[in-house]
Write a protein that holds these residues in place. Structure first.
Motif, PDB file in Angstrom:
ATOM      1  N   LEU A  40       0.821  -1.205   0.000  1.00 39.62           N
ATOM      2  CA  LEU A  40       0.000   0.000   0.000  1.00 39.62           C
ATOM      3  C   LEU A  40       0.859   1.263   0.000  1.00 39.62           C
ATOM      4  O   LEU A  40       0.607   2.206  -0.752  1.00 39.62           O
ATOM      5  N   THR A  41       1.864   1.312   0.872  1.00 40.30           N
ATOM      6  CA  THR A  41       2.684   2.519   0.939  1.00 40.30           C
ATOM      7  C   THR A  41       3.523   2.696  -0.317  1.00 40.30           C
ATOM      8  O   THR A  41       3.837   3.831  -0.694  1.00 40.30           O
ATOM      9  N   SER A  42       3.857   1.621  -0.997  1.00 41.63           N
ATOM     10  CA  SER A  42       4.578   1.739  -2.274  1.00 41.63           C
ATOM     11  C   SER A  42       3.702   2.384  -3.335  1.00 41.63           C
ATOM     12  O   SER A  42       4.194   2.926  -4.324  1.00 41.63           O
ATOM     13  N   MET A  43       2.394   2.314  -3.127  1.00 42.97           N
ATOM     14  CA  MET A  43       1.459   2.963  -4.044  1.00 42.97           C
ATOM     15  C   MET A  43       1.020   4.330  -3.525  1.00 42.97           C
ATOM     16  O   MET A  43       0.064   4.921  -4.032  1.00 42.97           O
ATOM     17  N   VAL A  44       1.692   4.826  -2.508  1.00 43.21           N
ATOM     18  CA  VAL A  44       1.416   6.125  -1.911  1.00 43.21           C
ATOM     19  C   VAL A  44      -0.030   6.184  -1.407  1.00 43.21           C
ATOM     20  O   VAL A  44      -0.730   7.181  -1.583  1.00 43.21           O
ATOM     21  N   SER A  45      -0.454   5.108  -0.797  1.00 44.24           N
ATOM     22  CA  SER A  45      -1.792   5.061  -0.228  1.00 44.24           C
ATOM     23  C   SER A  45      -1.752   5.502   1.223  1.00 44.24           C
ATOM     24  O   SER A  45      -0.738   5.350   1.907  1.00 44.24           O
ATOM     25  N   CYS A  46      -2.865   6.045   1.701  1.00 42.25           N
ATOM     26  CA  CYS A  46      -3.017   6.372   3.108  1.00 42.25           C
ATOM     27  C   CYS A  46      -3.338   5.092   3.873  1.00 42.25           C
ATOM     28  O   CYS A  46      -4.291   4.387   3.530  1.00 42.25           O
ATOM     29  N   LEU A  47      -2.586   4.807   4.909  1.00 43.65           N
ATOM     30  CA  LEU A  47      -2.825   3.587   5.667  1.00 43.65           C
ATOM     31  C   LEU A  47      -4.144   3.643   6.442  1.00 43.65           C
ATOM     32  O   LEU A  47      -4.659   2.599   6.846  1.00 43.65           O
ATOM     33  N   PHE A  48      -4.694   4.823   6.663  1.00 45.05           N
ATOM     34  CA  PHE A  48      -6.016   4.896   7.283  1.00 45.05           C
ATOM     35  C   PHE A  48      -7.058   4.175   6.412  1.00 45.05           C
ATOM     36  O   PHE A  48      -8.067   3.681   6.918  1.00 45.05           O
ATOM     37  N   ALA A  49      -6.811   4.131   5.109  1.00 44.74           N
ATOM     38  CA  ALA A  49      -7.775   3.534   4.173  1.00 44.74           C
ATOM     39  C   ALA A  49      -7.513   2.057   3.920  1.00 44.74           C
ATOM     40  O   ALA A  49      -8.109   1.473   3.014  1.00 44.74           O
ATOM     41  N   ARG A  50      -6.644   1.447   4.727  1.00 45.43           N
ATOM     42  CA  ARG A  50      -6.315   0.040   4.462  1.00 45.43           C
ATOM     43  C   ARG A  50      -7.530  -0.875   4.637  1.00 45.43           C
ATOM     44  O   ARG A  50      -7.574  -1.964   4.068  1.00 45.43           O
ATOM     45  N   GLY A  51      -8.524  -0.437   5.422  1.00 48.63           N
ATOM     46  CA  GLY A  51      -9.744  -1.215   5.563  1.00 48.63           C
ATOM     47  C   GLY A  51     -10.641  -1.143   4.340  1.00 48.63           C
ATOM     48  O   GLY A  51     -11.543  -1.956   4.168  1.00 48.63           O
ATOM     49  N   VAL A  52     -10.399  -0.171   3.479  1.00 52.16           N
ATOM     50  CA  VAL A  52     -11.157  -0.024   2.232  1.00 52.16           C
ATOM     51  C   VAL A  52     -10.455  -0.767   1.108  1.00 52.16           C
ATOM     52  O   VAL A  52     -11.073  -1.526   0.349  1.00 52.16           O
ATOM     53  N   TYR A  53      -9.151  -0.571   0.996  1.00 53.51           N
ATOM     54  CA  TYR A  53      -8.400  -1.150  -0.112  1.00 53.51           C
ATOM     55  C   TYR A  53      -7.999  -2.588   0.189  1.00 53.51           C
ATOM     56  O   TYR A  53      -6.847  -2.893   0.498  1.00 53.51           O
ATOM     57  N   SER A  54      -8.974  -3.490   0.075  1.00 59.52           N
ATOM     58  CA  SER A  54      -8.683  -4.919   0.172  1.00 59.52           C
ATOM     59  C   SER A  54      -7.822  -5.319  -1.021  1.00 59.52           C
ATOM     60  O   SER A  54      -7.690  -4.570  -2.009  1.00 59.52           O
ATOM     61  N   ASP A  55      -7.234  -6.496  -0.940  1.00 55.89           N
ATOM     62  CA  ASP A  55      -6.430  -6.979  -2.068  1.00 55.89           C
ATOM     63  C   ASP A  55      -7.265  -7.013  -3.343  1.00 55.89           C
ATOM     64  O   ASP A  55      -6.780  -6.679  -4.436  1.00 55.89           O
ATOM     65  N   GLU A  56      -8.524  -7.406  -3.205  1.00 58.11           N
ATOM     66  CA  GLU A  56      -9.394  -7.516  -4.379  1.00 58.11           C
ATOM     67  C   GLU A  56      -9.679  -6.141  -4.986  1.00 58.11           C
ATOM     68  O   GLU A  56      -9.609  -5.964  -6.218  1.00 58.11           O
ATOM     69  N   LEU A  57      -9.970  -5.158  -4.144  1.00 60.08           N
ATOM     70  CA  LEU A  57     -10.256  -3.819  -4.657  1.00 60.08           C
ATOM     71  C   LEU A  57      -9.006  -3.178  -5.242  1.00 60.08           C
ATOM     72  O   LEU A  57      -9.058  -2.501  -6.280  1.00 60.08           O
ATOM     73  N   LEU A  58      -7.877  -3.395  -4.591  1.00 59.28           N
ATOM     74  CA  LEU A  58      -6.626  -2.847  -5.100  1.00 59.28           C
ATOM     75  C   LEU A  58      -6.301  -3.443  -6.469  1.00 59.28           C
ATOM     76  O   LEU A  58      -5.880  -2.734  -7.389  1.00 59.28           O
ATOM     77  N   ALA A  59      -6.516  -4.749  -6.612  1.00 65.08           N
ATOM     78  CA  ALA A  59      -6.284  -5.391  -7.912  1.00 65.08           C
ATOM     79  C   ALA A  59      -7.222  -4.824  -8.971  1.00 65.08           C
ATOM     80  O   ALA A  59      -6.819  -4.589 -10.123  1.00 65.08           O
ATOM     81  N   GLU A  60      -8.471  -4.576  -8.593  1.00 65.14           N
ATOM     82  CA  GLU A  60      -9.440  -4.000  -9.522  1.00 65.14           C
ATOM     83  C   GLU A  60      -9.001  -2.607  -9.967  1.00 65.14           C
ATOM     84  O   GLU A  60      -9.107  -2.250 -11.156  1.00 65.14           O
ATOM     85  N   ALA A  61      -8.498  -1.814  -9.032  1.00 64.71           N
ATOM     86  CA  ALA A  61      -8.030  -0.463  -9.368  1.00 64.71           C
ATOM     87  C   ALA A  61      -6.820  -0.517 -10.293  1.00 64.71           C
ATOM     88  O   ALA A  61      -6.723   0.258 -11.260  1.00 64.71           O
TER      89      ALA A  61
END
Length: 383
Positions: free
Chosen positions: A278-299
């Motif tokens: 997640l951090t390699s993608m410059v994501s906010c770790l607060f949103a880790r409950g939103v960005y599941s592996d499945e959703l991240l793959a979809e994005a």
């Protein structure tokens, strides 16, 4: 044109879906409403909030610095990072009177859980406005607030125990003395004498010079605000950045009463790898409950990264191997990390810290870190 957003018609659909998850569900309510400051009362209740250089883990005086108190008494507004719809940044205010001309002014100070821990409970400061003033002073001095707060907490106890004297501190230091800590932060930022110059280099350097290492709250570096138990202590002490953000060790402590070395270490390794992706993608770790592996793959798939979307687990392993491999190659030895005596004296809702369990966790986690950081056979053969 070349500046068109990727993803065609699927992109706005997916964007709207994720936006709704962030704003129309309960997933991010905690961060928008009270913010992470809401953790103060919770951790205090379960005897996991560091107080007065970790001499206590709970105190009834917490009511003056809870997230609820900050929201009711000090909150001016919420802000958000650019492009984010959540608004987790909480801005408080402080009013100050200038005696010489009887003028009043107010200034704005952002706050969150870690700041309240570092200059609130860790320093025994139990007034929200006093804590905000210290936070403002830390920002003006350009200091890291967690390190600075923990360092001054150690200095306060060290002064009381005679490890250092007022010749070093240049002033009294007493838990709860907000104005005194404001002045001490100025001295620390200015490196006003040899002691503050040394303290500004961190507690490990300071205790090597002055002593008092047994009660230095150091887990690799100055601790974060989670006195939740053995798994968290091992996690920050050995973690890649010695940070609470590298894994959710504090969450494991809160959810597991059993002593499970293998399960806990598996969690630290796997959670750390997930966060690294997640951090390699410059994501906010607060949103880790939103960005599941499945959703991240979809994005990722939506914007053209099909190969990465299909191989995220392998990518995570590679990232972790590169991180730990480079750190170990430059001299880091996880087996050499020491946890100060103060952490063995802590009592949480589960009771006293078990030094045998903590030592077993530390050794097992160190073994796994070395294993993760070992070069792949083909990489070693190509050197």
């Amino acid at each position: 044109g070349i500046y068109d957003a990727p993803g065609g018609k699927e992109y706005p659909k997916l964007f709207a879906k994720i936006h709704a998850m962030l704003t129309e569900t309960s997933r991010m309510e905690k961060y928008h409403d009270l913010g992470t400051a809401g953790n103060v009362a919770t951790l205090n209740e379960i005897k996991s909030l560091p107080w007065r250089n970790l001499q206590q883990t709970t105190d009834p005086l917490v009511s003056g610095i809870t997230g609820e108190t900050f929201a009711e008494e000090t909150l001016l507004r919420n802000m958000a990072c650019s492009g984010c719809p959540v608004g987790c940044i909480h801005i408080g205010y402080v009013r100050e009177r200038f005696q010489e001309d009887n003028r009043w002014m107010y200034y704005q100070v952002s706050y969150d859980y870690e700041l309240i821990f570092a200059v609130g409970s860790m320093l025994g400061v139990t007034d929200s406005f006093s804590a905000l003033k210290i936070m403002d002073r830390v920002e003006k001095e350009g200091l890291d607030i967690m390190s600075a707060g923990v360092a001054l907490a150690w200095a306060t106890e060290a002064l009381a125990k005679g490890v250092i004297t007022k010749a070093e501190t240049m002033q009294p230091l007493a838990f709860g003395d907000g104005p005194g800590y404001e002045r001490a932060m100025e001295r620390l930022g200015a490196a006003e004498n040899d002691f503050y110059r040394t303290l500004a280099q961190g507690l490990p350097t300071t205790v090597a010079t002055y002593g008092g290492g047994d009660f230095a709250c150091v887990l690799g570096q100055e601790m974060a605000g989670y006195a939740t138990g053995e798994v968290y202590f091992a996690s920050q002490a050995l973690g890649f950045r010695h940070a609470h953000l590298d894994s959710g060790g504090y969450a494991w402590d809160q959810k597991h009463e059993e002593q499970d070395v293998v399960g806990a270490v598996d969690f630290l390794i796997n959670d750390g790898r997930s966060r690294a992706v997640l951090t390699s993608m410059v994501s906010c770790l607060f949103a880790r409950g939103v960005y599941s592996d499945e959703l991240l793959a979809e994005a990722l798939e939506c914007v053209g990264y099909s190969s990465l979307a299909a191989n995220m687990e392998q990518a995570g392993h590679k990232i972790e191997r590169l991180r730990w491999g480079n750190r170990i190659a430059t001299g880091y030895d996880p087996h050499a990390v020491k946890i100060p005596k103060r952490f063995l004296e802590v009592e949480t809702w589960k009771g006293k810290i078990d030094p045998v369990y903590l030592d077993a966790l530390k050794k097992a986690y160190a073994d796994r870190i070395v294993e993760v950081g070992r070069p792949l056979p083909e990489a070693a053969g190509s050197e």
